[in-house]
Design an enzyme around this catalytic site. Structure first.
Site, PDB file in Angstrom:
ATOM      1  N   ASP A 218       1.943  -0.917  12.020  1.00  0.00           N
ATOM      2  CA  ASP A 218       2.095  -1.278  10.620  1.00  0.00           C
ATOM      3  C   ASP A 218       1.398  -0.183   9.818  1.00  0.00           C
ATOM      4  O   ASP A 218       0.615   0.605  10.351  1.00  0.00           O
ATOM      5  CB  ASP A 218       1.472  -2.647  10.354  1.00  0.00           C
ATOM      6  CG  ASP A 218       2.070  -3.341   9.136  1.00  0.00           C
ATOM      7  OD1 ASP A 218       2.679  -2.652   8.290  1.00  0.00           O
ATOM      8  OD2 ASP A 218       1.924  -4.567   9.020  1.00  0.00           O
ATOM      9  N   CYS A 219       1.687  -0.108   8.541  1.00  0.00           N
ATOM     10  CA  CYS A 219       1.249   1.065   7.777  1.00  0.00           C
ATOM     11  C   CYS A 219      -0.262   1.095   7.593  1.00  0.00           C
ATOM     12  O   CYS A 219      -0.842   0.185   7.000  1.00  0.00           O
ATOM     13  CB  CYS A 219       1.994   1.133   6.455  1.00  0.00           C
ATOM     14  SG  CYS A 219       3.732   1.518   6.718  1.00  0.00           S
TER      15      CYS A 219
END
Length: 277
Positions: A218-219
């Site tokens: 995930d970012c």
């Protein structure tokens, strides 16, 4: 190793961005005269309530067709980070509209049919129409509660609850849907950040379920291994841990920014990069 991959003219490879979205229609795409618009479809929490597999498949099939059309026009990339298949266990969670519901079987069947619809088209069975990605793996259902943030939260989950509740949808996504991508989540699971968790990524996903696609963070989840979870003492150690756990793509730039230093310090070797190539 990061989201944005530069062009490699020596081998004829164009620049590429791994991050696009498609939960209820494609985004992170370019509109011009050839591709002026894209569709916006019903949110998953609404279509899942129909208990209608063919509806989930046909919605994803249309999303995948639009993705391919935008790609063919040079206005999109081919990897889309959808569907969300986390269990919706609390109505206060801010992303409930993106998921299928609270039931593991329902969420798993939604994942299977979404992935099949998006990735496969009978007109060209030999190629992926558009690559899906089941997220967020795993036990990622907390946003901001009682002083805990999703970026640093440690989900303490029993082996039975993982097996009965939190893993089945991801297992179905991999084993039945044959999905192209998985996304490791911000949170830790039983003390180990998901993106540095070799039990989650290697032992379970790759070995037990025989997942053979790519794993993205995930970012900024790779960065959070170091600066939110404080799981490692240095950024370079975090790079080592996420690579050796099995994370292939770092959403944003933490790994690319610190990989050379980790290499120089002997924490990683060139062999840690080769599987990603």
């Amino acid at each position: 190793l990061g989201t944005s991959t530069p062009a490699l003219p020596s081998i004829g490879a164009s620049a590429y961005n791994w991050w696009s979205e498609a939960t209820h229609g494609i985004s992170h795409v370019r509109n011009d005269a050839r591709t002026p618009y894209q569709g916006n479809y019903a949110l998953p929490i609404t279509t899942s309530a129909s208990f209608n597999r063919s509806l989930w498949w046909s919605t994803a099939q249309q999303i995948g067709k639009e993705a391919r059309a935008f790609m063919n026009a040079g206005n999109a990339y081919s990897t889309y980070w959808a569907p969300v298949i986390n269990l919706l266990r609390d109505p206060r969670w801010g992303r409930n509209m993106e998921g299928a519901g609270e039931d593991p079987y329902l969420s798993g069947q939604y994942a299977v049919n979404f992935v099949r619809g998006m990735e496969r088209n009978e007109a060209d069975p030999g190629h992926i129409q558009a690559a899906a990605c089941c997220k967020h793996y795993d036990a990622n259902t907390l946003e901001n509660w009682n002083g805990s943030q999703r970026y640093s939260f440690n989900a303490e989950v029993s082996e039975r609850d993982l097996s009965d509740s939190y893993m089945p949808a991801f297992r179905d996504c991999v084993e039945q849907g044959r999905v192209t991508g998985l996304m490791c989540s911000y949170n830790a699971v039983n003390g180990v950040p998901s993106c540095a968790n070799d039990w989650l990524l290697k032992t379970v996903a790759r070995e037990a379920w025989e997942f053979d696609g790519y794993i993205t963070s995930d970012c900024d989840a790779d960065q959070n291994v170091y600066n939110a979870h404080h799981y490692t003492a240095t950024p370079e150690e975090a790079v080592r841990d996420v690579l050796r756990a099995g994370t292939d793509i770092d959403c944003t730039s933490f790994v690319p920014n610190n990989a050379q230093s980790a290499l120089d310090k002997g924490l990683i070797t060139v062999n840690d990069f080769l599987p990603r190539l």
